[in-house]
Design a protein around this motif. Structure first.
Motif, short mmCIF file in Angstrom:
data_model
loop_
_atom_site.label_atom_id
_atom_site.label_comp_id
_atom_site.label_asym_id
_atom_site.label_seq_id
_atom_site.Cartn_x
_atom_site.Cartn_y
_atom_site.Cartn_z
N GLU A 1 -0.23 -8.44 -2.41
CA GLU A 1 0.41 -9.77 -2.32
C GLU A 1 0.40 -10.49 -3.67
O GLU A 1 1.32 -11.22 -4.00
CB GLU A 1 -0.33 -10.65 -1.30
CG GLU A 1 0.10 -10.41 0.14
CD GLU A 1 -0.86 -11.08 1.12
OE1 GLU A 1 -1.43 -12.13 0.77
OE2 GLU A 1 -1.03 -10.54 2.23
N GLU A 2 -0.65 -10.25 -4.42
CA GLU A 2 -0.75 -10.88 -5.75
C GLU A 2 0.12 -10.18 -6.78
O GLU A 2 0.18 -10.62 -7.93
CB GLU A 2 -2.21 -10.83 -6.24
CG GLU A 2 -3.16 -11.71 -5.48
CD GLU A 2 -4.60 -11.50 -5.95
OE1 GLU A 2 -4.81 -11.27 -7.16
OE2 GLU A 2 -5.51 -11.56 -5.12
N GLY A 3 0.75 -9.07 -6.37
CA GLY A 3 1.62 -8.35 -7.30
C GLY A 3 0.86 -7.45 -8.25
O GLY A 3 1.38 -7.05 -9.29
N LEU A 4 -0.38 -7.13 -7.89
CA LEU A 4 -1.21 -6.32 -8.78
C LEU A 4 -1.09 -4.83 -8.50
O LEU A 4 -1.23 -4.01 -9.40
CB LEU A 4 -2.67 -6.76 -8.61
CG LEU A 4 -3.55 -6.69 -9.84
CD1 LEU A 4 -3.10 -7.67 -10.90
CD2 LEU A 4 -5.00 -6.96 -9.45
N VAL A 5 -0.90 -4.48 -7.23
CA VAL A 5 -0.79 -3.06 -6.88
C VAL A 5 0.36 -2.83 -5.91
O VAL A 5 0.89 -3.78 -5.31
CB VAL A 5 -2.09 -2.51 -6.20
CG1 VAL A 5 -3.29 -2.65 -7.11
CG2 VAL A 5 -2.31 -3.16 -4.86
N LYS A 6 0.73 -1.55 -5.78
CA LYS A 6 1.67 -1.14 -4.75
C LYS A 6 0.95 -0.08 -3.92
O LYS A 6 0.35 0.84 -4.46
CB LYS A 6 2.92 -0.56 -5.41
CG LYS A 6 3.80 0.27 -4.51
CD LYS A 6 4.93 -0.55 -3.93
CE LYS A 6 5.77 0.28 -2.94
NZ LYS A 6 5.64 -0.16 -1.56
N LEU A 7 0.97 -0.26 -2.58
CA LEU A 7 0.32 0.70 -1.68
C LEU A 7 1.33 1.64 -1.07
O LEU A 7 2.47 1.25 -0.82
CB LEU A 7 -0.40 -0.05 -0.55
CG LEU A 7 -1.52 -1.02 -0.92
CD1 LEU A 7 -2.06 -1.68 0.33
CD2 LEU A 7 -2.63 -0.28 -1.64
N TYR A 8 0.90 2.86 -0.79
CA TYR A 8 1.76 3.84 -0.13
C TYR A 8 1.09 4.34 1.15
O TYR A 8 -0.13 4.39 1.22
CB TYR A 8 2.02 5.02 -1.07
CG TYR A 8 2.54 4.61 -2.43
CD1 TYR A 8 3.89 4.31 -2.62
CD2 TYR A 8 1.67 4.49 -3.51
CE1 TYR A 8 4.36 3.91 -3.87
CE2 TYR A 8 2.14 4.09 -4.76
CZ TYR A 8 3.47 3.80 -4.93
OH TYR A 8 3.93 3.41 -6.16
N GLY A 9 1.92 4.71 2.12
CA GLY A 9 1.36 5.31 3.34
C GLY A 9 1.36 4.35 4.52
O GLY A 9 1.57 3.15 4.36
N PRO A 10 1.10 4.88 5.72
CA PRO A 10 1.14 4.07 6.94
C PRO A 10 0.11 2.94 6.90
O PRO A 10 -0.97 3.11 6.34
CB PRO A 10 0.79 5.07 8.05
CG PRO A 10 0.97 6.42 7.46
CD PRO A 10 0.76 6.29 6.00
N ARG A 11 0.45 1.82 7.51
CA ARG A 11 -0.49 0.69 7.55
C ARG A 11 -1.33 0.67 8.82
O ARG A 11 -2.32 -0.03 8.90
CB ARG A 11 0.28 -0.65 7.43
CG ARG A 11 1.06 -0.80 6.13
CD ARG A 11 0.12 -0.80 4.93
NE ARG A 11 0.87 -0.70 3.67
CZ ARG A 11 1.09 -1.72 2.85
NH1 ARG A 11 0.63 -2.92 3.13
NH2 ARG A 11 1.76 -1.53 1.74
N ASP A 12 -0.90 1.43 9.83
CA ASP A 12 -1.62 1.46 11.10
C ASP A 12 -2.79 2.44 11.01
O ASP A 12 -2.60 3.63 10.74
CB ASP A 12 -0.64 1.90 12.21
CG ASP A 12 -1.30 1.88 13.58
OD1 ASP A 12 -2.55 1.79 13.64
OD2 ASP A 12 -0.56 1.95 14.58
N ILE A 13 -4.01 1.93 11.22
CA ILE A 13 -5.23 2.73 11.07
C ILE A 13 -5.21 3.97 11.97
O ILE A 13 -5.76 5.02 11.62
CB ILE A 13 -6.49 1.90 11.43
CG1 ILE A 13 -6.46 0.55 10.75
CG2 ILE A 13 -7.76 2.64 11.09
CD1 ILE A 13 -6.49 0.61 9.26
N GLU A 14 -4.62 3.84 13.14
CA GLU A 14 -4.62 4.96 14.09
C GLU A 14 -3.76 6.11 13.57
O GLU A 14 -3.89 7.24 14.03
CB GLU A 14 -4.10 4.50 15.46
CG GLU A 14 -4.96 3.44 16.13
CD GLU A 14 -6.42 3.88 16.34
OE1 GLU A 14 -6.65 5.07 16.62
OE2 GLU A 14 -7.33 3.04 16.18
N GLU A 15 -2.86 5.81 12.67
CA GLU A 15 -1.93 6.84 12.20
C GLU A 15 -2.31 7.40 10.84
O GLU A 15 -1.49 8.04 10.19
CB GLU A 15 -0.51 6.26 12.13
CG GLU A 15 0.07 5.93 13.48
CD GLU A 15 1.48 5.41 13.37
OE1 GLU A 15 2.40 6.23 13.37
OE2 GLU A 15 1.65 4.18 13.25
#
Lengths: 429, 132
Positions: free
Chosen positions: A338-352
C-alpha cells in the motif's frame, strides 16, 4: 503443541551469525536446515556402522542394510505408501527424470500429449519438453491467472512451434482430450506458494482420458503438509529429502507397484540386476531396479530421522504453523505494498497457498534487494527460482522469495519487513 | 554494504553510453539464465574489414549498451563501456574478472560475479564467431 523456540534449539545452524547479525533463514524452499538428530544420525553411522548395504553377511553390512530398510519404511509410512514403492534418488529432479526415462520413453508416442502447468519448476518442465521433442508428442501447459492460480476454463489458447517442439498454452478445459497420456503437475508452487486443486483437475482429465498417468511434483508439499499418496490419486509422486529437514543428496520417487514393475531400469549397474550373464541380464524387482550402485546410505538414514522429527511435530501442526506465518507475513507485506514499497505475487487466500512469499522491492532489482537483506543476516532467494516461464509471465525478469518452515517465527517476519524498508535507502543519493 | 560503493550507485543511476549505435559493426546479446538479466551490446571497431575475421589489430572504438539488470551488472556495463575504448583482443582478455572486480571497487560478493561479468562476457563475443 508447537513451541517454535524449542524447535529452534534443535537446529544448530540457527545459532550462527551472518555479517554480525543473527541468521534469519528464509530459504527453506531451496533447502531446509537440519536438526541435531539428523546430523548426529549420519555422524553416528560413519563412526560406528559404515558398511555397504546388500553386499555382506557380516554384522555391520547387515546393520546398515537394516537401517536403510528402516528409513524406507519410515518414508513409506509418512506418505501412506508401501515400502517397495519408495525409490531413493538424489533429489526430486532425479525422481522426475527417472519417470521420464523409465516410463516416458516407452509410453509416450508420436501424437500423444503431456500436460503440465506454468507453475512448474524447470525440473518438471524441461524433461517433458525434451521427451515431446524426441517423440513428436505435444506439450500442453495450463496457464496461470494474474494471481498465479491455474486457469481451469475460458481464456485464449496459444500455439507455439519452435525447434521441433509443439506447445499449446491455455486453460485446462481447452487442453484436455483423450490424447493426454501424462499429467505432470506441481502440488505447490515453489515461487508463489500456489496450491493447485490437483484432485479436481485429475478427475476432470480422467473423464476425457481415463488411462492418463498422473505425476505430482510434491517437493514443496511433503515437507509442509500431511500427504497421503492414495488420496492424491496419482501414479507417481516426486519429492526431495533435503527440503524436509533431511540431508542433501536425498530424494524420493513413489510409484504404483504395478506401473513400476513394467518400467525399464533408469541406471544400470550393481544392485539393480536379477541375473547377469555374458549375453545379457535381467532386472531386480522394484525398488532395487531403480537404485543402481551404492546409494547415499548415510543420507537415507538421516532422511529417516528427519521423518521421525516431522512425525513428532505432526504434519497438521506444521501446516498450521506455516499458515499462521504466511498470514502474518502477507498482512505485513500488504501494508508495504500500500505504501508503494513492494509488489507481491501469488494468491492472497491463505487456504490456497503454501509458505512461499514472492515479491519485489519497487525499482530495486531482486539481486540487489537480496544482497542488501543478506547484509542484515537475512537469507532470501532472488532470481527466477528455476521457474522462468512463470516468473516472466508477471512481466518481471526476476523476484525475491522468502520461504518459511517449522523454525521460523513472527519476529523474523517483523525483522524482514523492517529491513525491506532499508533496501531502497541504499540507492538514495 | 561493502558492494554498493558510491561509484556503483553513480553508474547505476546515471549509466554511461546507454542506448544504441546507428552504425554499429557488431551487436551481441548476453543474458544470465538464473536471474533473467539481459544486455545488448553494440560496438564500433577499427582495424577490421567487415566480412573478414577480427584480428590482433582490431580495436574497440565505441560501445553502447542497453538492457535490464541489477545495480552490479548495470554499473559494470556502464564502467566497462568507458574502460574498453582502445582495447584489442589481448587487452580485453587480460582485463579479465580481476579487472572487473578492481573496477567495481575491489570487492564483489562471489554470488554476484555473474552479474558483474555479464557485459564483459558479451564483449568477449566480439572475437568469437569471427567474420560475422
Amino acid at each position: 503443541m508447537f513451541d517454535v523456540n524449542k524447535i529452534r534449539n534443535d537446529f544448530p545452524i540457527l545459532q550462527r551469525k551472518v555479517h554480525g547479525y543473527d541468521l534469519v533463514y528464509l530459504d527453506s524452499g531451496a533447502t531446509s536446515q537440519k536438526p541435531e538428530s539428523v546430523i548426529r544420525a549420519m555422524d553416528d553411522f560413519y563412526r560406528n556402522t559404515n558398511a555397504n548395504i546388500h553386499r555382506g553377511v557380516y554384522e555391520m553390512s547387515v546393520e546398515s542394510t537394516l537401517m536403510v530398510d528402516g528409513a524406507r519404511k519410515k518414508v513409506a509410512d509418512f506418505i501412506g505408501a508401501r515400502t517397495e514403492e519408495i525409490i531413493f534418488t538424489r533429489n526430486a529432479s532425479e525422481s522426475l527424470n527417472l519417470v521420464m526415462y523409465s516410463w516416458g520413453k516407452d509410453n509416450i508416442n508420436e501424437g500423444d500429449v503431456i500436460l503440465v502447468s506454468r507453475l512448474e519448476h524447470h525440473s518438471n518442465l524441461v524433461p517433458w519438453q525434451e521427451l515431446c521433442r524426441e517423440k513428436k508428442a505435444e506439450l500442453r501447459i495450463i496457464d496461470v491467472d494474474s494471481e498465479g492460480k491455474l486457469k481451469i476454463v475460458g481464456g485464449e489458447e496459444k500455439l507455439y512451434e519452435e525447434g521441433g517442439l509443439r506447445v499449446r498454452l491455455g486453460s485446462l478445459d481447452k487442453l484436455v482430450d483423450a490424447k493426454v497420456k501424462l499429467f505432470s503437475v506441481t502440488g505447490a508452487s515453489n515461487v508463489l506458494g500456489t496450491l493447485p486443486d490437483t484432485l479436481t483437475m485429475i478427475r476432470m482429465i480422467k473423464e476425457r482420458s481415463p488411462d492418463v498417468k498422473v505425476l505430482i511434483d510434491a517437493s514443496q508439499m511433503v515437507p509442509h503438509m500431511k500427504v497421503n499418496v492414495t488420496k492424491l490419486e496419482a501414479d507417481f509422486v516426486a519429492f526431495s529429502g533435503h527440503k524436509m529437514l533431511g540431508p542433501t543428496g536425498t530424494g524420493v520417487l513413489w510409484g504404483k507397484k504395478k506401473i513400476l514393475s513394467k518400467m525399464r531400469p533408469f541406471l544400470y549397474g550393481g544392485d539393480m540386476i536379477g541375473e547377469v550373464k555374458i549375453t545379457g541380464s535381467t532386472w531386480a524387482d522394484t525398488p532395487s531396479r531403480f537404485e543402481a550402485g551404492t546409494p547415499d546410505i548415510a543420507g537415507i538414514i538421516g532422511l529417516g530421522v528427519a521423518v521421525d522429527y516431522l512425525e513428532n511435530l505432526g504434519m497438521d501442526n506444521v501446516r498450521e504453523h506455516e499458515k499462521e506465518l504466511i498470514k502474518y507475513a502477507l498482512e505485513k507485506m500488504a501494508k508495504l505494498e500500500e505504501e508503494g514499497l513492494v509488489k507481491l505475487y501469488g494468491p492472497r487466500d491463505i487456504e490456497e497457498r503454501g509458505g512461499a512469499l514472492a515479491f519485489n522491492v519497487i525499482n530495486v532489482h531482486p539481486h540487489d534487494a537480496a544482497q542488501i537483506l543478506d547484509s542484515f543476516g537475512i537469507a532470501v532467494r532472488s532470481g527466477q527460482h528455476c521457474a522462468a516461464p512463470l516468473v516472466t509471465s508477471f512481466g518481471v525478469p526476476a523476484m525475491v522469495r522468502a520461504t518459511f518452515y517449522v523454525y521460523n517465527t513472527k519476529k523474523e517476519i517483523d525483522y524482514l519487513v523492517d529491513k525491506i524498508r532499508e533496501v531502497p535507502k541504499v540507492f538514495e543519493v | 554494504m561493502t558492494d554498493y560503493k558510491d561509484i556503483i550507485i553513480d553508474h547505476y543511476k546515471n549509466p554511461r553510453n546507454f542506448g544504441s549505435l546507428d552504425n554499429a559493426d557488431i551487436s551481441m546479446d548476453e543474458s544470465n539464465a538464473s536471474c533473467g538479466d539481459m544486455i545488448q551490446i553494440q560496438v564500433k571497431l577499427s582495424g577490421w574489414i567487415p566480412g573478414q575475421a577480427r584480428n590482433d589489430k582490431t580495436v574497440i572504438e565505441e560501445m553502447r549498451w542497453r538492457g535490464v539488470g541489477c545495480a552490479i551488472s548495470t554499473a559494470a556495463a556502464s564502467m566497462l563501456s568507458e574502460k574498453i575504448v582502445g582495447m584489442n583482443r589481448e587487452d580485453l582478455e587480460e582485463f579479465g574478472e580481476a579487472g572487473i572486480v578492481e573496477m567495481l571497487g575491489g570487492e564483489v560478493n562471489a554470488g554476484r560475479m555473474k552479474c558483474a561479468t555479464l557485459a564483459y562476457r558479451g564483449l568477449l563475443k566480439i572475437f568469437e564467431n569471427n567474420g560475422n
